[in-house]
Motif scaffolding. Structure first.
Motif: not given
Length: 200
Positions: A146-151
């Protein structure tokens, strides 16, 4: 089905991390305590599951666990203390956040730094052997994804939506073409020919 526990008669937390072998992004860790003799035939190492299955199981884990938590260590911290220590720190932070205090810890892999004065056991490929470690691997993986999708929305050139920060050919080429971002781990060999075989 995976084993329900390693220690007899103790409140046991399983721990695992995700993102250790990445060139960019934070490292995440999960910690999970299940009820004694918990059973779930669907739980397995997160790498053996489809993305859809991982997210479905995340809901199950969060519903069924006595306690669960996720810990995060940033790229800046990784550069300062190195990735191995960062992985341990992420697991310690997850353990710190548990609403129920564990009496023992089981950890995926072969190395760990003691947490408080609790007994612990490292288990190679433990995410395919024990339910709580498998659950921790799923939490770490999905929350990190989820975090990497935001980045990825911020830096689409690096292919993070698909590679999650791992050193794929597309990621390496983007570093050469566009340089590094504030989320890259500067202590890694980012600008040279990336010949290391990083594994999570």
């Amino acid at each position: 089905m995976l084993a329900s526990h390693f220690y007899d008669g103790l409140v046991e937390a399983g721990c695992d991390e995700a993102g250790r072998g990445c060139l960019a992004g934070s490292v995440y860790a999960g910690a999970v305590i299940f009820p004694p003799d918990y059973e779930n035939a669907e739980l397995n190492d997160s790498k053996q599951l489809t993305e859809k299955r991982r997210y479905a199981l995340r809901e199950t884990i969060e519903r069924d666990a006595v306690a669960w938590a996720v810990g995060v260590v940033t790229p800046e911290e990784i550069d300062r203390i190195n990735i191995l220590n960062a992985s341990f720190l992420a697991m310690h932070r997850a353990l710190d956040r548990l609403a129920v205090r564990p009496e023992a810890i089981i950890v995926d892999g072969n190395r760990f730094k003691p947490y408080r004065d609790l007994p612990y056991t490292t288990i190679v490929k433990g995410d395919g052997k024990y339910l709580s470690i498998a659950a921790a691997s799923i939490l770490a993986k999905t929350y990190r994804d989820d975090y990497m999708a935001g980045l990825a929305a911020e830096y689409p050139e690096y292919g993070w939506l698909s590679n999650k920060g791992y050193p794929t050919a597309k990621h390496r080429e983007a570093i050469r073409q566009y340089g590094i971002t504030p989320y890259h781990r500067l202590s890694y060999n980012l600008t040279g020919e990336l010949s290391l075989d990083f594994k999570d």
